[in-house]
Design a protein around this motif. Structure first.
Motif, PDB file in Angstrom:
ATOM      1  N   SER A   1      12.885  -8.759   0.803  1.00 57.45           N
ATOM      2  CA  SER A   1      12.641  -7.976   2.009  1.00 57.45           C
ATOM      3  C   SER A   1      11.147  -7.669   2.165  1.00 57.45           C
ATOM      4  O   SER A   1      10.577  -7.787   3.266  1.00 57.45           O
ATOM      5  CB  SER A   1      13.451  -6.681   1.975  1.00 57.45           C
ATOM      6  OG  SER A   1      13.268  -5.927   3.148  1.00 57.45           O
ATOM      7  N   HIS A   2      10.477  -7.290   1.070  1.00 57.90           N
ATOM      8  CA  HIS A   2       9.040  -7.018   1.130  1.00 57.90           C
ATOM      9  C   HIS A   2       8.259  -8.282   1.485  1.00 57.90           C
ATOM     10  O   HIS A   2       7.320  -8.236   2.300  1.00 57.90           O
ATOM     11  CB  HIS A   2       8.554  -6.470  -0.211  1.00 57.90           C
ATOM     12  CG  HIS A   2       8.882  -5.025  -0.433  1.00 57.90           C
ATOM     13  ND1 HIS A   2       8.393  -4.021   0.367  1.00 57.90           N
ATOM     14  CD2 HIS A   2       9.651  -4.411  -1.375  1.00 57.90           C
ATOM     15  CE1 HIS A   2       8.833  -2.856  -0.052  1.00 57.90           C
ATOM     16  NE2 HIS A   2       9.604  -3.065  -1.115  1.00 57.90           N
ATOM     17  N   LEU A   3       8.645  -9.409   0.890  1.00 57.49           N
ATOM     18  CA  LEU A   3       7.943 -10.656   1.179  1.00 57.49           C
ATOM     19  C   LEU A   3       8.166 -11.087   2.626  1.00 57.49           C
ATOM     20  O   LEU A   3       7.255 -11.612   3.272  1.00 57.49           O
ATOM     21  CB  LEU A   3       8.416 -11.746   0.219  1.00 57.49           C
ATOM     22  CG  LEU A   3       8.053 -11.535  -1.255  1.00 57.49           C
ATOM     23  CD1 LEU A   3       8.748 -12.579  -2.117  1.00 57.49           C
ATOM     24  CD2 LEU A   3       6.541 -11.589  -1.461  1.00 57.49           C
ATOM     25  N   THR A   4       9.384 -10.863   3.131  1.00 51.17           N
ATOM     26  CA  THR A   4       9.672 -11.209   4.525  1.00 51.17           C
ATOM     27  C   THR A   4       8.800 -10.395   5.470  1.00 51.17           C
ATOM     28  O   THR A   4       8.264 -10.914   6.468  1.00 51.17           O
ATOM     29  CB  THR A   4      11.160 -10.961   4.831  1.00 51.17           C
ATOM     30  OG1 THR A   4      11.960 -11.730   3.938  1.00 51.17           O
ATOM     31  CG2 THR A   4      11.496 -11.360   6.259  1.00 51.17           C
ATOM     32  N   ALA A   5       8.649  -9.108   5.169  1.00 51.46           N
ATOM     33  CA  ALA A   5       7.808  -8.251   6.015  1.00 51.46           C
ATOM     34  C   ALA A   5       6.346  -8.688   5.957  1.00 51.46           C
ATOM     35  O   ALA A   5       5.634  -8.674   6.974  1.00 51.46           O
ATOM     36  CB  ALA A   5       7.948  -6.797   5.571  1.00 51.46           C
TER      37      ALA A   5
ATOM     38  N   GLU B   1       2.778 -10.046  -6.850  1.00 50.81           N
ATOM     39  CA  GLU B   1       2.324  -8.848  -7.552  1.00 50.81           C
ATOM     40  C   GLU B   1       2.348  -7.629  -6.635  1.00 50.81           C
ATOM     41  O   GLU B   1       2.750  -6.537  -7.052  1.00 50.81           O
ATOM     42  CB  GLU B   1       0.922  -9.074  -8.115  1.00 50.81           C
ATOM     43  CG  GLU B   1       0.897 -10.063  -9.265  1.00 50.81           C
ATOM     44  CD  GLU B   1      -0.534 -10.345  -9.725  1.00 50.81           C
ATOM     45  OE1 GLU B   1      -1.481  -9.909  -9.024  1.00 50.81           O
ATOM     46  OE2 GLU B   1      -0.711 -11.008 -10.783  1.00 50.81           O
ATOM     47  N   ARG B   2       1.942  -7.822  -5.383  1.00 53.95           N
ATOM     48  CA  ARG B   2       1.966  -6.710  -4.445  1.00 53.95           C
ATOM     49  C   ARG B   2       3.403  -6.258  -4.153  1.00 53.95           C
ATOM     50  O   ARG B   2       3.673  -5.050  -4.097  1.00 53.95           O
ATOM     51  CB  ARG B   2       1.269  -7.098  -3.127  1.00 53.95           C
ATOM     52  CG  ARG B   2      -0.237  -7.222  -3.254  1.00 53.95           C
ATOM     53  CD  ARG B   2      -0.885  -7.216  -1.883  1.00 53.95           C
ATOM     54  NE  ARG B   2      -0.454  -8.352  -1.069  1.00 53.95           N
ATOM     55  CZ  ARG B   2      -1.093  -9.519  -1.005  1.00 53.95           C
ATOM     56  NH1 ARG B   2      -2.186  -9.719  -1.741  1.00 53.95           N
ATOM     57  NH2 ARG B   2      -0.652 -10.495  -0.230  1.00 53.95           N
ATOM     58  N   ALA B   3       4.293  -7.213  -3.997  1.00 53.02           N
ATOM     59  CA  ALA B   3       5.691  -6.861  -3.720  1.00 53.02           C
ATOM     60  C   ALA B   3       6.320  -6.147  -4.910  1.00 53.02           C
ATOM     61  O   ALA B   3       7.037  -5.160  -4.752  1.00 53.02           O
ATOM     62  CB  ALA B   3       6.491  -8.136  -3.388  1.00 53.02           C
TER      63      ALA B   3
END
Length: 391
Positions: free
Chosen positions: A361-365, A381-383
C-alpha cells in the motif's frame, strides 16, 4: 463405573472425575451421577445395552424417493403402519448422524451426502484457474471468480491462490457440504480473513452464509441477539430464552454456514451455547470459527472441541514463497530483485501477509501517477521505515 464407585467409597470422588467420564462417553454429568447411583443400588457397574433407533436400508431408500424430506418420510411410514414410527426429532437426529458418517443418500441417480437442498460445493467450485510459477515445487494459482467480494486492501492487488488459501477453500467447502464445525486459526496477519472470505465467496450458495459479529466476551443473551440479527430475525426475537432459542433453531433448519471471526473473544458459556444450537437435531448448519487464538478458546470447551471436523492452521509465508506470492499479489513486486525481497522479509515482513500488504500500500501510494514505477532498495527502506521506524 467401577472406578468411580471405588473412589466414592474411598471418599476420593470429585466432580472433575464425573465431568471427565461424561465428556469421554458424550453424556451429561447428571447422567453419570445417575449411573453411579444405580451402580450403588444394583451392584451392576457395566451399562446395559441400549438399542437405539437405526434407519434400515428400506427406510433409507424411501428417504431417497422423497428427495430427503424427513417430514414426508415420517408421514409415509405412519401411513404404512407396521412398526412403531419414531418421533420427528429422532428421525432427524439419526439421519443427520448417518449422513455425517458418510452414508450416501440416493435421489434418482445422484448420490447426495448432505441433503437434497445443498449441492456438493466440492464439485461446484468451478476453479478455472491459471497456473503461475512456483518455488520449490509449489504452484501458486490466481483465481478470477468473485474477486470483487474479497477485500484485499490494496488497489490493483489480487487474491493469490497459495496452498494455504486452497486448503482453506477445501476446508470451508467440506464443512458446508456436511454441516460440520471447523476452526481456522493462526497468528494475526497471516491471511485467515482474506482466505476465509475468498472461500465463502466460492460456495455454490453464498447467500446462505451468515456472518456473526461478536464483541469481546459477550454474554449468552448478547450472542443470542447478534445471531438473531445475522439471521435477519430482528425485533421478532421473543424475550424468553426458550422461545428465542426455538426461533433460532427454526431459522437454522435451512442449510446455512455460520461464520464467527475473532472467535477467541467468545467465553466458554457462549461457545457451549453455539454447540447446543449446532447439535440440535432440527438444525442443518455448518459452523466456522476463526481467529488468532481461536483454537485455544475451543480447547477450553471440550464438548465443542471434540466436534471440530478440521483444525485449519494458516501459516506464515516461508522465505521461498514470499517472492513468488508477492509478484502474484501485486505487479509492483514483479521487478523487485530476490535479494531486495529477502531483505524486506528479514527486517520487516517475517512472512506476515498483512505486513506485506501494508508495504504494498505504501509503495502504491509512492509510485502513484508515475509512468513507469521502479521499486528500488531506497524506496523499500522508506516504506519499511513508515511501518517500523528507522532501521
Amino acid at each position: 463405573m467401577r472406578r468411580l464407585l471405588e473412589r466414592q467409597q474411598a471418599g476420593e470422588l470429585a466432580t472433575r472425575h464425573v465431568r471427565a467420564v461424561a465428556e469421554t462417553v458424550g453424556v451429561s454429568e447428571r447422567t453419570v451421577w445417575r449411573w453411579l447411583e444405580q451402580a450403588k443400588t444394583t451392584g451392576q457397574t457395566e451399562p446395559g445395552i441400549r438399542q437405539g433407533y437405526a434407519v434400515s436400508d428400506e427406510v433409507w431408500a424411501l428417504l431417497g424417493e422423497v428427495g430427503g424430506n424427513v417430514a414426508e418420510l415420517r408421514r409415509r411410514l405412519s401411513a404404512a403402519g407396521g412398526a412403531a414410527v419414531p418421533s420427528a426429532s429422532t428421525l432427524h437426529r439419526v439421519i443427520r448422524r448417518d449422513r455425517r458418517a458418510g452414508r450416501a443418500l440416493l435421489t434418482g441417480r445422484e448420490p447426495v451426502v448432505a441433503g437434497p437442498s445443498r449441492p456438493d460445493p466440492l464439485s461446484e467450485l468451478g476453479l478455472n484457474v491459471v497456473a503461475g510459477e512456483g518455488t520449490g515445487g509449489q504452484v501458486f494459482l490466481r483465481e478470477q471468480k468473485h474477486l470483487a467480494q474479497v477485500p484485499v486492501l490494496v488497489p490493483g492487488a489480487q487474491v493469490v491462490h497459495t496452498p494455504a488459501v486452497r486448503s482453506v477453500l477445501r476446508t470451508v467447502a467440506h464443512a458446508a457440504a456436511v454441516g460440520a464445525v471447523v476452526c481456522l486459526y493462526g497468528d494475526a496477519g497471516q491471511g485467515k480473513t482474506v482466505g476465509l472470505q475468498y472461500a465463502l465467496s466460492q460456495l455454490p450458495h453464498p447467500a446462505r452464509v451468515r456472518r456473526v459479529h461478536v464483541g469481546v466476551h459477550p454474554t449468552v443473551p448478547e450472542l443470542r441477539r447478534v445471531l438473531a440479527d445475522a439471521l435477519e430475525l430482528g425485533r421478532r426475537l421473543p424475550r424468553g430464552a426458550g422461545e428465542a432459542d426455538l426461533m433460532l433453531v427454526n431459522a437454522l433448519r435451512q442449510p446455512r454456514v455460520l461464520v464467527l471471526d475473532e472467535a477467541q473473544r467468545l467465553p466458554g458459556a457462549a461457545l457451549e451455547f453455539l454447540r447446543g444450537l449446532w447439535d440440535h437435531p432440527d438444525t442443518d448448519t455448518a459452523l466456522v470459527l476463526a481467529g488468532a487464538g481461536s483454537e485455544r478458546a475451543l480447547r477450553r470447551v471440550p464438548a465443542l472441541a471434540s466436534r471440530v471436523l478440521t483444525w485449519e492452521l494458516v501459516p506464515r509465508l516461508s522465505q521461498r514463497e514470499v517472492a513468488t506470492v508477492m509478484a502474484a499479489f501485486h505487479p509492483l513486486w514483479e521487478d523487485v530483485t530476490a535479494d531486495d525481497v529477502a531483505w524486506v522479509d528479514e527486517h520487516v515482513g517475517h512472512g506476515n501477509f498483512r505486513t506485506w500488504a501494508k508495504l504494498t500500500s505504501h509503495l502504491t501510494a509512492e509510485t502513484y501517477g508515475k509512468s513507469r514505477a521502479v521499486v528500488d532498495r531506497r524506496m523499500l527502506e522508506r516504506a519499511c521505515a513508515r511501518l517500523m521506524g528507522p532501521l
